[in-house]
Design an enzyme around this catalytic site. Structure first.
Site, PDB file in Angstrom:
ATOM      1  N   ASP A 139      11.138   1.142  -8.604  1.00  0.00           N
ATOM      2  CA  ASP A 139      11.761   1.738  -7.161  1.00  0.00           C
ATOM      3  C   ASP A 139      12.914   1.319  -7.123  1.00  0.00           C
ATOM      4  OD1 ASP A 139      12.288   2.272  -4.528  1.00  0.00           O
ATOM      5  OD2 ASP A 139      10.038   2.291  -4.188  1.00  0.00           O
ATOM      6  N   ASN A 166      10.438   4.491  -2.353  1.00  0.00           N
ATOM      7  CA  ASN A 166      10.433   5.517  -3.284  1.00  0.00           C
ATOM      8  C   ASN A 166       8.823   5.436  -3.730  1.00  0.00           C
ATOM      9  OD1 ASN A 166      12.842   7.024  -3.466  1.00  0.00           O
ATOM     10  ND2 ASN A 166      13.533   4.849  -3.796  1.00  0.00           N
ATOM     11  N   ASP A 167       8.251   4.336  -3.868  1.00  0.00           N
ATOM     12  CA  ASP A 167       6.902   4.239  -4.420  1.00  0.00           C
ATOM     13  C   ASP A 167       6.037   4.951  -3.242  1.00  0.00           C
ATOM     14  OD1 ASP A 167       6.930   3.148  -6.956  1.00  0.00           O
ATOM     15  OD2 ASP A 167       7.576   1.033  -6.075  1.00  0.00           O
ATOM     16  N   ILE A 168       6.293   4.405  -2.115  1.00  0.00           N
ATOM     17  CA  ILE A 168       5.293   4.975  -0.799  1.00  0.00           C
ATOM     18  C   ILE A 168       5.513   6.310  -0.657  1.00  0.00           C
ATOM     19  CG2 ILE A 168       5.084   4.744   1.540  1.00  0.00           C
ATOM     20  CD1 ILE A 168       5.466   1.629   1.074  1.00  0.00           C
ATOM     21  N   GLY A 171       3.964   8.302  -3.314  1.00  0.00           N
ATOM     22  CA  GLY A 171       2.550   8.582  -3.341  1.00  0.00           C
ATOM     23  C   GLY A 171       2.298   9.537  -2.067  1.00  0.00           C
TER      24      GLY A 171
END
Length: 380
Positions: A139, A166-168, A171
């Site tokens: 991220d 960005n990870d969330i 997803g």
């Protein structure tokens, strides 16, 4: 197919998840919350995300609810065969391993497409295909690459956003792709590969600033150095060292704020009559307003701002949200039994469907808790 009755939109959809950390698990959690049966494949000993310290300690509990845990060693022929058999019983496959690993195991999208043409295959990666595609990403890596750290920190001091944005969101886009692909499969009978990537996600976050540059020819300054469009749109110190954000984005709101703070001198000052004039004198105006806010008790000032219809917000730490009256009353924070039998409070998806919040249906799974149950399907 999943026969678990949930009454939720994705009831009957089975997902097999080969993921860890945040991005892939977030996708799986969204699908699970919406009613899919999500089978999380963990290595012997469990997903290492379960054991992260420090800022990562909450990852597993935050993004793995409503799933089943199956332990398989997919590095062995037996484990790989079981995994492949489970894939054949699934509608969706999620993965977020390093580039090339699933291909090496024979579980890549192309390898599975011929055998399982209806499978929806979702890869969560650092980059979509292109010059960067073989690079490893985190991220914080893409936040630097896509301008987010530049925009967040003071000039010359880039600063990552305070959560795994960005990870969330990556997803989330993976889950959006699944929903679209399920709809398309209803029409065509065919599955497809979906890719969601951190870098491209962060570029979307930065797109408004990219557009600003193209329209003005001027490089957008970092947020702490920005020239505000409004004269009062700031965080103010109040009594006892507490802080309060206050916004007054129109001439009418400015006059209302002056009334709340008992500052007729500012309201009647002809040099502050318009927003443009106030922006030009902004540093001095904010200093004068701060003289008043420093004398205010935060609860009293909040009550007066609320009554006046002005936008405001206390500066809140994440731990304080556990007791937030709105989050609790709206049903957005609910108990979940953890893998060790304790209970914790978890934040639900931020949406209402048919008047209800998709919630917690199952305790957080223990490592391999559902292995026997799920593998029994392979030998009915």
């Amino acid at each position: 197919m999943n026969t678990e009755a949930t009454g939720l939109p994705l009831q009957g959809v089975r997902v097999i998840e080969f993921t860890h950390m945040v991005m892939g698990p977030t996708c799986g959690m969204i699908l699970a919350d919406l009613g899919a049966e999500v089978i999380k494949i963990e290595p012997p000993g469990g997903d290492k995300t379960r054991q992260l310290p420090g800022l990562g300690i909450g990852f597993f509990r935050s993004f793995n609810r409503n799933k089943k845990s199956v332990v398989l060693d997919i590095q062995t022929p037996e484990g790989l065969a079981s995994a492949k058999a489970l894939i054949g019983q699934s509608d969706v496959l999620l993965e977020n391993f390093r580039p090339g690993l699933m291909d090496k195991l024979g579980l890549g999208a192309e390898a599975l497409k011929a055998e399982f043409p209806t499978l929806i295959y979702v890869s969560h990666k650092g980059f979509l295909p292109g010059p960067y595609e073989d690079r490893l990403a985190l991220d914080e890596v893409v936040q630097n690459m896509a301008g987010l750290t530049y925009m967040t920190g003071p000039a010359g001091r880039p600063l990552r956003a305070g959560t795994s944005v960005n990870d969330i969101m990556g997803g989330m886009f993976g889950a959006i792709g699944v929903l679209a692909a399920l709809r398309e499969r209803d029409r065509t009978g065919q599955g497809q590969e979906i890719q969601s990537a951190l870098f491209e996600n962060c570029c979307l976050l930065a797109s408004q600033h990219m557009q600003q540059f193209q329209m003005t020819g001027e490089v957008p300054p970092p947020f702490p150095s920005r020239v505000s469009a409004w004269s009062v749109y700031d965080t103010f110190d109040v009594a006892h060292g507490e802080q309060l954000f206050i916004g007054a984005v129109s001439d009418k709101q400015f006059l209302t704020l002056c009334e709340v703070l008992n500052r007729p001198d500012l309201a009647c000052d002809p040099a502050l009559a318009t927003n443009a004039q106030r922006v030009a004198l902004r540093p001095e105006l904010l200093r004068r307003l701060a003289e008043s806010t420093l004398q205010c008790e935060i609860e009293d000032l909040c009550a007066r701002l609320k009554a006046a219809g002005l936008p405001y917000a206390k500066v809140v730490r994440p731990d304080q949200l556990i007791h937030d009256e709105h989050l609790l009353a709206s049903g957005g924070l609910v108990p979940m039994q953890t893998e060790d039998g304790d209970s914790t409070q978890v934040v639900l998806l931020p949406l209402l469907m048919g008047g209800r919040r998709p919630g917690v249906r199952h305790p957080l799974p223990r490592v391999g808790e559902h292995t026997a149950e799920v593998l029994a399907r392979l030998n009915p």
